[in-house]
Scaffold this active site. Structure first.
Site, PDB file in Angstrom:
ATOM      1  N   LYS A  72     -25.373 -32.087-144.134  1.00  0.00           N
ATOM      2  CA  LYS A  72     -24.012 -31.546-143.996  1.00  0.00           C
ATOM      3  C   LYS A  72     -23.380 -32.081-142.707  1.00  0.00           C
ATOM      4  O   LYS A  72     -24.048 -32.147-141.664  1.00  0.00           O
ATOM      5  CB  LYS A  72     -24.107 -30.018-143.962  1.00  0.00           C
ATOM      6  CG  LYS A  72     -22.781 -29.282-144.071  1.00  0.00           C
ATOM      7  CD  LYS A  72     -23.048 -27.762-144.075  1.00  0.00           C
ATOM      8  CE  LYS A  72     -21.781 -26.950-144.184  1.00  0.00           C
ATOM      9  NZ  LYS A  72     -22.055 -25.489-144.163  1.00  0.00           N
ATOM     10  N   SER A 147     -19.448 -23.264-147.897  1.00  0.00           N
ATOM     11  CA  SER A 147     -18.961 -24.482-147.300  1.00  0.00           C
ATOM     12  C   SER A 147     -19.870 -25.693-147.499  1.00  0.00           C
ATOM     13  O   SER A 147     -19.404 -26.822-147.410  1.00  0.00           O
ATOM     14  CB  SER A 147     -18.743 -24.267-145.805  1.00  0.00           C
ATOM     15  OG  SER A 147     -19.974 -24.002-145.155  1.00  0.00           O
ATOM     16  N   SER A 171     -22.807 -19.813-147.481  1.00  0.00           N
ATOM     17  CA  SER A 171     -22.470 -21.241-147.501  1.00  0.00           C
ATOM     18  C   SER A 171     -23.567 -22.160-148.018  1.00  0.00           C
ATOM     19  O   SER A 171     -23.318 -23.337-148.279  1.00  0.00           O
ATOM     20  CB  SER A 171     -22.032 -21.716-146.115  1.00  0.00           C
ATOM     21  OG  SER A 171     -20.663 -21.429-145.935  1.00  0.00           O
TER      22      SER A 171
END
Lengths: 465, 462
Positions: A72, A147, A171
Site C-alpha cells: 500500500k 482504504s 481498511s
C-alpha cells in the site's frame, strides 16, 4: 508466454520454488504481466517495479523466497516515491523505509509495486485517491472498498502473490470482503507502524491481504514483532502462526454478533450459514448481545478525525512535499472536524466523551471474550458498492465499516474471509472473525478451518492441495 | 510622564513612588535542556551547541518525517523525577505525554510533544535567601529547531537547524510567590545550582540551554487576591536582565494602574540595549493548543519502589552543603556562595576541607587564600597540591632577632617623625614601617614577629 504462475497462492508458490518446479523470477514476471494488462483500466498500482529492475531473485534462503508482494502506498520505502495517494506527496521519496518493509525484505519479499488507496487512507472506496479510483477486478462496475482497495484488488487480480495493507477501522477487512480475498487486521501493536504514514495513530494496524488464510499466516509471521522504533509494539513473542493453523476448532466457543441489527438483512444470513459450518466442525456457536456499533461509528469518527488533524499538521510543504493547498476535500473535511473536536470547550463534549465511550467498547469485548473464544459478524453490511457510491456521502466509509469499528477502536485482531459468492455479479461477502488481543492465532485457526471446509475461496480450485 | 525611581540611602534597594502603593505578583516559568546523551524521542545525539554544522544530529523522528514515531527517553524522564524529588515535589505515578499544536517552521510535526494535565512532578518548593518559592509543576517536553535568518547570495532567507529539535526540555513552573525582582533572580540562581548539582542540565544561558520567563502583575499593597491580568516576559537569558525587566515592568504597570489604565494581557520581550520591555504578542488572541494524549507514546507508570530508587541517586544539595560547611568549618556564607558550583566541585572541596581539618589547618583561612588566588583551587591543582601550597604560604622564615632589631632601629633612625606620629596616636604608621622593613628581610618573614619588634623598639625610645 504466461504460465499462469500469477494465480499461485503464496503457499503454493513457495512450494513450487522450493521444489524447483518454477522460480520466483517467473512468478514475478507473470504477476507483472497481469499488472501491464490490467492496471490501465483498474488503476490498482500507483507505481511498479518492473522485473528488470529487480536485482534480488538470487537469495532463496528466506521465507518468502522473493515472491512478488504489493505494498500500500502509505508505507514508506527508502528512495521510492510514496504518496499516500495524495498530490501533497506526489514526488515524495522517503529517506528511510518502514520497519515492516525491512522485515518484508529480510524475509525475502520482493516489492512489485505500490498500490492505490483513499488519499491518506481516508475512506472505504479508494474514491478519495487524488490519483483516481481503483476498480474492483471481480467486476469493474464496482468499487474495491478501501482504504487498502489497491492492495485487495492487486490480490484479487493476481497482480501479486500477496499484499500488505493498513487498517484503521476496516481498511484491510472491508476491501478484502468486497474483492473476495482474505484480509487480516492484526492486534494494534503487533506489526510496527514505524514508517507507515500515520492516519489515526491509536488504531493504525498494518497487515496482510492474501489469497488464502494460510498465506495470511505466512505473511503475518514475516511482519509481526517488537520494534524499538515503535513504542506501541508488543514485547510478546510471535507464535508460529502457520503450524497453529492445523489445530482443531472443536470445542471452541463462538459468539455471533449483530444478528439483531436491522439493516444487515443481506449479510446476516450468510454469517448464520457460516456459523453452521463452524458448528459442524465441533465449535459451539451462540448468538450474543453486544454494544450497538452505531456508537462505535461516533467514537471512531471523533477520535480518528482528531488524530488526523494532528497527524496531517506536519505536511506544511516546508521540508518536503507540496503545501497544504494540495489536500483534497476529504482530508480538509477531516482536518476541520478533528480540529473542532479538540478545541477548548469542545474537547470535553466530543473528544473526551468519545474516549470514554471507547473504554465501554473495550469493556464490552472483554465481557464477551470471558465467555467466547472468538466472535463472528459480517465484515461489511453489503456487497461492493457501485462506482461513484461514496461521492455523495461524507459518512460512506464509516457506514461501510460500521461492523469493524468496534473491534478496531478496541485494538483487537480480526480477519475477513469470503463467505459468499454472487454468481450473477461475481461479487463476494466476507465473514469477520475476531479474537482477544494478541490471539491472531485463534483468528487464523478458525478462518482456516472455515476456508478449507467451504468453497468460497476462488483460488481453491486452482491451488488444491 | 514616567515616574522616576527614587534612590534611598541603602544601596541596591530600589523604592518607587508607585510601588509603595502596589506590590509585585510574580511567578516564573523556566525551561532547561537536559544533558542526556540522546534526544527526547529518538537516538540522535543531544549536543546542539557543539554541532559542527546545522542539521547533522537529525533523523526521520526529529525531522518530523511522515511515518516516523517518537520513543520516549527513559533517562530524561527519570531525571525530571529526580529534580522533582530534589524540590520536594509529589510525583504522578501515572503520567503521559500530550500533543500541543501550533504551526511554526521550527516545529516540524506541527505539534510539540509535551505534558498537559499529568506532569511528572507537582507541588514542591525552592528556598532562597529572599524567601520560599513554591513549585507548581515540572513537566518534560521536546525543544524546537532553530530558525536562522540570513542573507544568502543577496537574498534574505530563513533557514532551519534541527540539531536542537527534540532535545529534552524540562519546564519548571512556580506559584506566584515571587515578591521582588531580586527574589526572582535568587530563585533562578538557586534552581540553576540545583540542576547543576543533580548533574542533569548544563544551564548554558547564553546558548539558550536555560531560558527564563516571568509572569508579572501588580496588586494594591494589602490585597491578597490575584490580579486579573498578567504580562509574560519571555526568553530572558540572564539573571541580570531578569531583574531589570521585572523592575521595568513594575514601574510601567504601576504607572498605568495609577492612571486608572488597564494593563493589557500580553507577551513582552526584554530589549537589553534600550533597557525596556516591549510588546510581542497580545494574549487576547491566545492560541488554543488543542492538547490531547499522544497516541504514539503509551502512558508511563512508576511504582513507589522505582521512585525510591531515583531518590537514592540525589546527591547532597547546595543548601545542605552550605549549612554543613558553615557549621563544620565556620566559613562565611558569602564565601561558600562562591564555591557552590556543582557536585564534582563540592566533592573536591569536601576532600580538601577534611584533609585541612585533620591537619589542624583553618579551613576558613585556607578558603580565603583560594578565593584571593594566593593558592590554586583544588579544581586546578587537586586537593593535595592546594593544601601543600597553602602550607608553604603559611611557612615563615625565622629571622634572627639581633638582625631584625638592627634593621628596625635603622629605619626608625632614618625616619625620625615615626616615633612622634606613633606617640601622638597615629598607630597606623606601623604599617608604613613594616613595609619598609619587610623589604629588607627574607620573603617569608613572619609579619607578626616584625610587628612585635617595631613596637618594642618604639616603646623603648619613649
Amino acid at each position: 508466454m504466461k504460465n499462469n504462475l500469477h494465480k499461485l497462492t503464496l503457499k503454493k508458490a513457495l512450494a513450487q520454488i522450493q521444489s524447483g518446479e518454477t522460480t520466483a523470477k517467473k512468478i514475478y514476471a507473470d504477476c507483472f504481466s497481469q499488472i501491464e494488462a490490467g492496471n490501465k483500466d483498474l488503476n490498482v498500482f500507483l507505481s511498479t517495479n518492473s522485473p528488470t529492475s529487480m536485482k534480488q531473485f538470487e537469495n532463496p534462503e528466506t521465507t518468502l523466497q522473493n515472491c512478488p508482494i504489493a505494498v500500500k502506498d502509505n508505507i514508506c520505502i527508502e528512495n521510492e516515491v510514496t504518496t499516500a495517494a495524495s498530490t501533497v506527496l506526489e514526488d515524495y521519496k522517503p529517506a528511510y523505509s518502514a520497519t515492516l518493509i525491512d522485515n518484508l525484505k529480510l524475509h525475502g519479499g520482493a516489492v512489485i509495486g505500490k498500490t492505490n488507496l483513499d488519499a491518506w487512507a481516508h475512506g472505504s472506496s479508494t474514491e478519495t485517491s487524488q490519483f483516481g479510483r481503483t476498480l474492483n477486478p471481480r467486476n469493474p462496475k464496482y468499487l474495491p472498498g478501501g482504504s487498502s482497495g489497491g492492495s485487495a484488488a492487486a490480490v484479487a487480480a493476481d497482480m501479486c502473490t500477496a499484499a500488505i495493507g493498513t487498517e484503521t477501522a476496516g481498511s484491510i477487512r472491508q476491501p478484502a470482503s468486497w474483492c473476495g480475498v482474505v484480509g487480516l487486521k492484526p492486534t494494534y501493536g503487533r506489526v510496527s507502524r514505524y514508517g507507515v504514514i500515520a492516519m489515526a495513530s491509536s488504531t493504525d494496524s498494518p497487515g496482510p491481504i492474501t489469497k488464502t488464510v494460510e498465506d495470511a499466516a505466512i505473511m503475518l509471521a514475516c511482519l509481526a514483532g517488537h520494534d524499538s522504533k515503535d513504542g506501541t509494539t508488543t514485547n510478546q513473542a510471535v507464535p508460529d502462526y502457520v503450524s497453529l493453523l492445523q489445530k482443531s476448532i472443536s470445542g471452541l466457543k463462538i459468539g455471533i454478533m449483530y444478528q439483531d441489527i436491522p439493516g444487515l438483512k443481506i449479510a446476516n444470513p450468510y454469517v448464520l450459514a457460516a456459523a453452521k459450518v463452524l458448528e459442524s466442525l465441533g465449535a459451539k456457536v451462540e448468538l450474543v448481545n453486544a454494544l450497538d456499533p452505531k456508537y462505535a461509528v461516533s467514537v471512531y469518527t471523533i477520535v480518528q478525525r482528531a488524530e488526523v488533524s494532528s497527524n496531517l499538521a506536519r505536511f506544511d510543504g516546508i521540508r518536503f512535499g507540496n503545501d497544504r493547498s494540495y489536500f483534497g476535500d476529504e482530508a480538509r473535511r477531516r482536518i476541520l472536524l478533528g480540529t473542532h473536536t479538540l478545541r477548548k470547550g469542545y474537547a470535553e463534549k466530543y473528544y473526551q466523551v468519545a474516549q470514554k465511550t471507547r473504554t465501554l467498547f473495550i469493556e464490552d469485548f472483554s465481557r464477551l471474550f470471558s465467555s467466547y473464544d472468538v466472535l463472528i459478524s459480517p465484515t461489511s453490511p453489503s456487497f461492493a458498492e457501485p462506482i461513484g457510491a461514496s461521492e455523495d456521502s461524507v459518512m460512506f466509509g464509516e457506514l461501510a465499516d460500521m461492523l469493524l469499528e468496534p473491534s478496531s477502536i478496541a485494538g483487537l485482531p480480526g480477519i475477513s474471509v469470503p463467505c459468499f459468492h454472487d454468481e450473477k455479479t461475481n461479487l463476494y461477502l466476507g465473514l469477520n472473525i475476531m479474537a482477544p488481543a494478541w490471539r491472531e492465532d485463534l483468528v487464523l485457526q478458525v478462518a482456516h478451518a472455515y476456508e478449507i471446509n467451504t468453497d468460497w475461496n476462488s483460488w481453491r480450485k486452482d491451488n488444491n492441495d | 510622564m514616567r515616574m522616576k525611581s527614587i534612590q534611598t540611602g541603602t544601596p541596591g534597594e530600589k523604592i518607587t513612588m508607585t510601588n509603595q502603593k502596589y506590590q509585585l505578583v510574580c511567578g516564573m516559568e523556566v525551561h532547561a535542556e537536559l544533558k542526556t546523551n540522546s534526544k527526547m524521542f529518538c537516538g540522535c545525539k543531544n549536543d546542539p551547541f557543539h554541532a559542527e554544522k546545522p542539521n547533522i544530529y537529525t533523523c526521520p523522528v526529529c525531522l518530523g518525517l511522515p511515518g516516523a514515531l517518537p520513543v520516549a527517553n527513559k533517562q530524561a524522564i527519570e531525571w525530571t523525577i529526580k529534580l522533582g524529588l530534589a524540590l520536594g515535589c509529589k510525583i504522578n505515578l501515572f503520567s503521559k505525554f500530550d500533543r500541543k499544536h501550533y504551526f511554526y517552521p521550527d516545529l516540524p510535526k506541527g505539534y510539540q510533544i509535551s505534558q498537559y494535565d499529568l506532569p511528572f512532578c507537582y507541588d514542591g518548593k525552592i528556598e532562597t535567601e529572599l524567601g520560599t518559592v513554591r513549585i507548581h509543576r515540572i513537566h518534560l517536553e521536546e525543544d524546537t529547531g532553530k530558525l536562522l535568518h540570513k542573507t544568502v547570495n543577496g537574498e534574505q532567507v530563513s533557514l532551519i537547524d534541527f540539531n536542537r529539535s527534540s532535545v529534552p526540555l524540562i519546564e519548571i513552573v512556580t506559584e506566584p510567590d515571587i515578591t521582588t525582582a531580586a527574589h526572582a533572580a535568587a530563585y533562578g540562581k538557586q534552581l540553576r545550582k540545583i540542576l547543576q548539582y543533580l548533574d542533569i542540565a548544563n544551564c548554558d544561558m547564553e546558548q539558550g540551554g536555560m531560558r527564563l520567563e516571568a509572569n508579572v502583575s501588580l496588586r494594591p499593597v494589602g490585597e491578597t487576591e490575584l490580579p486579573n491580568y498578567k504580562t509574560e516576559i519571555k526568553n530572558i537569558n540572564s539573571f541580570r536582565f531578569l531583574e531589570q525587566a521585572i523592575d521595568f515592568e513594575i514601574d510601567r504597570q504601576a504607572e498605568l494602574l495609577a492612571n486608572n489604565q488597564i494593563v493589557s494581557q500580553e507577551t513582552r520581550g526584554w530589549n537589553s540595549v534600550k533597557q525596556v520591555t516591549y510588546s510581542q504578542r497580545s494574549k487576547e488572541d491566545a492560541e488554543d493548543y488543542r492538547y490531547f494524549p499522544d497516541p504514539d507514546i503509551p502512558p508511563i507508570r512508576f511504582t513507589e519502589e522505582q521512585i525510591a530508587a531515583i531518590r537514592e541517586t540525589i546527591p547532597e544539595l547546595p543548601s545542605a552543603i552550605a549549612t554543613r560547611w558553615q557549621q563544620e568549618y565556620g566559613i562565611e556564607p558569602n564565601m561558600i556562595e562562591q564555591i557552590i558550583v556543582n557536585t564534582t566541585v563540592s566533592r573536591q572541596y569536601d576532600k580538601l576541607f577534611t584533609n585541612a581539618k585533620n591537619e589542624g589547618i583553618s579551613v576558613a583561612s585556607l578558603l580565603k587564600n583560594i578565593l584571593s588566588k594566593k593558592v590554586p583551587s583544588p579544581l586546578e591543582a587537586g586537593a593535595e597540591q592546594t593544601l601543600l601550597q597553602f602550607k608553604e604560604l603559611q611557612k615563615t622564615d625565622v629571622v634572627d632577632d639581633t638582625q631584625l632589631i638592627a634593621i628596625v632601629n635603622k629605619v626608625l633612625t632614618e625616619n625620625p617623625d615615626i616615633s612622634a606620629k606613633y606617640f601622638s596616636g597615629q598607630k597606623q604608621v606601623i604599617g608604613f614601617v613594616m613595609g619598609q622593613i619587610l623589604r629588607e628581610l627574607p620573603k617569608k618573614s613572619d609579619p607578626a614577629q616584625v610587628r612585635e619588634a617595631i613596637i618594642t623598639q618604639l616603646e623603648a625610645t619613649k
